[in-house]
Write a protein that holds these residues in place. Structure first.
Motif, PDB file in Angstrom:
ATOM      1  N   LEU A   1      25.836 101.059 -53.699  1.00 25.83           N
ATOM      2  CA  LEU A   1      25.832 101.427 -54.864  1.00 25.83           C
ATOM      3  C   LEU A   1      26.872 100.986 -55.547  1.00 25.83           C
ATOM      4  CD1 LEU A   1      24.187 103.769 -53.409  1.00 25.83           C
ATOM      5  CD2 LEU A   1      24.704 105.639 -55.110  1.00 25.83           C
TER       6      LEU A   1
ATOM      7  N   THR B   1      30.128 102.081 -57.970  1.00 29.81           N
ATOM      8  CA  THR B   1      30.393 103.543 -58.118  1.00 29.81           C
ATOM      9  C   THR B   1      31.420 103.658 -57.408  1.00 29.81           C
ATOM     10  OG1 THR B   1      28.468 103.645 -55.192  1.00 29.81           O
ATOM     11  CG2 THR B   1      28.086 104.360 -57.772  1.00 29.81           C
TER      12      THR B   1
ATOM     13  N   LYS C   1      30.720 107.495 -61.444  1.00 27.51           N
ATOM     14  CA  LYS C   1      30.595 105.340 -61.655  1.00 27.51           C
ATOM     15  C   LYS C   1      31.677 105.304 -62.052  1.00 27.51           C
ATOM     16  CE  LYS C   1      25.333 105.014 -62.820  1.00 27.51           C
ATOM     17  NZ  LYS C   1      24.031 104.634 -63.589  1.00 27.51           N
TER      18      LYS C   1
ATOM     19  N   TYR D   1      26.939 101.272 -66.404  1.00 24.38           N
ATOM     20  CA  TYR D   1      25.695 100.753 -65.997  1.00 24.38           C
ATOM     21  C   TYR D   1      24.662 101.269 -65.274  1.00 24.38           C
ATOM     22  CZ  TYR D   1      24.714  98.365 -61.585  1.00 24.38           C
ATOM     23  OH  TYR D   1      23.731  97.583 -60.160  1.00 24.38           O
ATOM     24  N   LYS D   2      23.470 100.334 -65.213  1.00 25.21           N
ATOM     25  CA  LYS D   2      22.821 101.238 -64.534  1.00 25.21           C
ATOM     26  C   LYS D   2      22.562 100.930 -63.276  1.00 25.21           C
ATOM     27  CE  LYS D   2      20.718 102.309 -69.405  1.00 25.21           C
ATOM     28  NZ  LYS D   2      19.497 102.160 -70.060  1.00 25.21           N
ATOM     29  N   LEU D   3      22.651 101.433 -62.332  1.00 28.56           N
ATOM     30  CA  LEU D   3      22.402 101.206 -60.861  1.00 28.56           C
ATOM     31  C   LEU D   3      20.422 100.859 -60.958  1.00 28.56           C
ATOM     32  CD1 LEU D   3      23.258 104.612 -58.750  1.00 28.56           C
ATOM     33  CD2 LEU D   3      23.757 101.935 -58.775  1.00 28.56           C
TER      34      LEU D   3
ATOM     35  N   LEU E   1      17.085  99.921 -59.722  1.00 27.97           N
ATOM     36  CA  LEU E   1      15.739 101.130 -59.745  1.00 27.97           C
ATOM     37  C   LEU E   1      15.307 100.737 -58.418  1.00 27.97           C
ATOM     38  CD1 LEU E   1      13.438 100.003 -62.463  1.00 27.97           C
ATOM     39  CD2 LEU E   1      14.954 101.537 -62.826  1.00 27.97           C
TER      40      LEU E   1
ATOM     41  N   TYR F   1      17.298 106.014 -53.916  1.00 32.19           N
ATOM     42  CA  TYR F   1      18.857 106.220 -53.146  1.00 32.19           C
ATOM     43  C   TYR F   1      18.946 107.967 -52.443  1.00 32.19           C
ATOM     44  CZ  TYR F   1      19.873 102.806 -56.057  1.00 32.19           C
ATOM     45  OH  TYR F   1      20.025 101.684 -56.742  1.00 32.19           O
TER      46      TYR F   1
ATOM     47  N   PHE G   1      17.498  98.052 -67.802  1.00 31.47           N
ATOM     48  CA  PHE G   1      17.046  97.600 -66.213  1.00 31.47           C
ATOM     49  C   PHE G   1      16.210  96.088 -65.933  1.00 31.47           C
ATOM     50  CE2 PHE G   1      15.767 102.168 -67.549  1.00 31.47           C
ATOM     51  CZ  PHE G   1      16.969 103.229 -65.714  1.00 31.47           C
TER      52      PHE G   1
ATOM     53  N   ASP H   1      17.993 105.395 -61.657  1.00 33.63           N
ATOM     54  CA  ASP H   1      18.994 105.544 -62.450  1.00 33.63           C
ATOM     55  C   ASP H   1      19.235 106.643 -62.704  1.00 33.63           C
ATOM     56  OD1 ASP H   1      21.794 104.053 -63.144  1.00 33.63           O
ATOM     57  OD2 ASP H   1      21.137 106.074 -64.855  1.00 33.63           O
TER      58      ASP H   1
ATOM     59  N   GLU I   1      21.262 108.966 -63.978  1.00 38.86           N
ATOM     60  CA  GLU I   1      22.625 109.547 -65.411  1.00 38.86           C
ATOM     61  C   GLU I   1      21.341 108.754 -66.047  1.00 38.86           C
ATOM     62  OE1 GLU I   1      25.210 109.261 -61.932  1.00 38.86           O
ATOM     63  OE2 GLU I   1      23.981 107.666 -63.108  1.00 38.86           O
ATOM     64  N   SER I   2      20.655 107.936 -66.550  1.00 37.89           N
ATOM     65  CA  SER I   2      19.334 106.980 -67.512  1.00 37.89           C
ATOM     66  C   SER I   2      17.956 108.186 -67.378  1.00 37.89           C
ATOM     67  CB  SER I   2      19.131 106.141 -67.525  1.00 37.89           C
ATOM     68  OG  SER I   2      20.705 104.820 -66.951  1.00 37.89           O
TER      69      SER I   2
END
Length: 432
Positions: free
Chosen positions: A48, A51, A91, A96-98, A100, A103, A203, A370, A372-373
């Motif tokens: 990830l 993180t 994070k 930052y957006k992980l 798609l 996980y 994204f 993601d 958090e988003s």
């Protein structure tokens, strides 16, 4: 159950002292033994980015993030497995957006990797290891050569060979569920759309959406090539397209033509089912199976994620009821997320939705997003958090006639819709 983490080069380690933790929504939680299963065949481990892994001192109970540069690790599960928890992480860059992906929490235990998951279906058909890439390449070469003017085969070959999409691969292997995309447009603006994202979304779409309108004859060729066994399924509505029912006219004409030739196999649509009149026409043409994508049976949550254009959740329910009334084997593609889907109000609403619509199957699908988003987007919890394992138990108890699975199935004996379309469209035979 030791913490699993990775260094900046992607090397994976188990921590000699700290226990692994997980997340449920935005909460760091302890993992329970009954939530863990060995890492399934076909699963992969993923670092990830941006993180830090979080572990727990087993003697003091203190939660400790590892030093910066030690990344959290998650498991990406094959279809047939429903994740129960997210990886435990914080994070280092909150903006930052992980990527798609779905996980899942992973730990090291008894000399092997374990994940927080439950098997909800037989994974064999959707295990990437059971897809011979050389055979897919050979099938793609054969069908693109046989139909050089068919743009769908060219498009699907990129999906199968470039993205290694299993559904498009099945199209070239002439087995199980194959895909036939038809639409470049959509009547929803899904927050986590995998084929098209606004420029300012942050994204990156993992797939490219089709950019042409196929001809009826192109669709029919793909369908007839695939529908050659009693258990074959051909599906409209793929990850590389928009909403298939926006091209209802094409689908209706193609289905009618195919059913004038063969009653073999099953015709399926993966849809948001918001265009109720279009769905009615597709059902009437001879549809056998319908899978409707949803994330919630609560309007506020549904609207926040799907951003529907010109339809509501009530339209979705109307479509499902009509399909069920006409004998279509209907299911939902239920996008699930630990800490949200298992909220008390979500579970209660979904149980009632399933009962009202006459659904036969709930396909549990891990939401690729993601975290958090997503949590910032949707309404906050109103009730108790039940846990994903408890949620599954409630579904099985409250909905005893509904199959809990992970992907589209051929209906059980006696539950398939009679294929009447052939009798309606075949010309009467005559003596010459």
């Amino acid at each position: 159950m030791h913490l699993v983490y990775a260094d900046g080069q992607g090397n994976v380690y188990d921590h000699p002292e700290l226990h692994g933790l997980a997340r449920s929504g935005d909460m760091i939680v302890e993992l329970l033994e009954e939530e863990l299963i060995p890492l399934p065949e076909g699963a992969t481990l993923s670092l990830l980015p941006n993180t830090r892994a979080v572990g727990m001192n087993p003697f003091t109970g203190e939660m400790l993030p590892l030093p910066e540069g030690s990344h959290a690790v998650g498991a990406l599960l094959p279809q047939g497995f429903t994740r129960l928890c997210l990886p435990g992480y914080i994070k280092t860059d909150k903006s930052y957006k992980l990527p798609l992906f779905g996980y899942s929490a992973v730990v090291w235990k008894d000399g092997g990797f374990y994940v927080a998951a439950e098997q909800t279906d037989d994974p064999y058909k959707w295990n990437p290891l059971n897809c011979d890439r050389d055979a897919v390449r050979s099938g793609a070469n054969s069908l693109t050569s046989k139909y050089p003017e068919n743009r769908l085969y060219g498009h699907l070959s990129n999906c199968a060979l470039g993205y290694e999409c299993l559904t498009s691969s099945n199209t070239f292997l002439s087995r199980w569920e194959g895909g036939v995309p038809v639409s470049y447009s959509c009547n929803a603006g899904c927050f986590g759309c995998i084929s098209e994202q606004p420029d300012d979304s942050g994204f990156v779409s993992p797939q490219t959406r089709m950019n042409f309108k196929p001809r009826v004859e192109e669709i029919v060729e793909v369908m007839l090539e695939h529908l050659k066994t009693p258990e074959s399924i051909i599906s409209f509505g793929q990850g590389c397209e928009g909403e298939p029912s926006t091209q209802a006219k094409l689908i209706i004409e193609a289905v009618r033509e195919v059913r004038s030739v063969t009653d073999m196999g099953y015709i399926n649509i993966n849809t948001n089912a918001g265009l109720s009149d279009h769905i009615r026409g597709i059902v009437d043409a001879g549809l056998d199976l319908m899978r409707v994508s949803t994330i919630s049976a609560l309007d506020e949550h549904y609207n926040a994620y799907y951003k529907p254009r010109g339809y509501t959740l009530a339209n979705v329910e109307k479509s499902l009821k009509y399909a069920a009334s006409e004998g279509v084997y209907a299911s939902i593609n239920y996008l699930v997320f630990p800490g949200v889907t298992d909220r008390e109000e979500e579970v209660e609403a979904m149980v009632e939705f399933v009962k009202r619509t006459g659904l036969k199957l709930i396909q549990m699908r891990n939401l690729n997003i993601d975290p958090e988003s997503y949590l910032e987007l949707i309404p906050p919890a109103r009730g108790e958090l039940l846990g994903m394992k408890t949620m599954l138990e409630i579904f099985r108890e409250e909905l005893p006639g509904v199959v809990i699975g992970s992907y589209t199935h051929v209906p059980p004996a006696g539950e398939a819709r009679p294929k009447k379309a052939i009798a309606r469209v075949l010309p009467q035979s005559r003596n010459i």
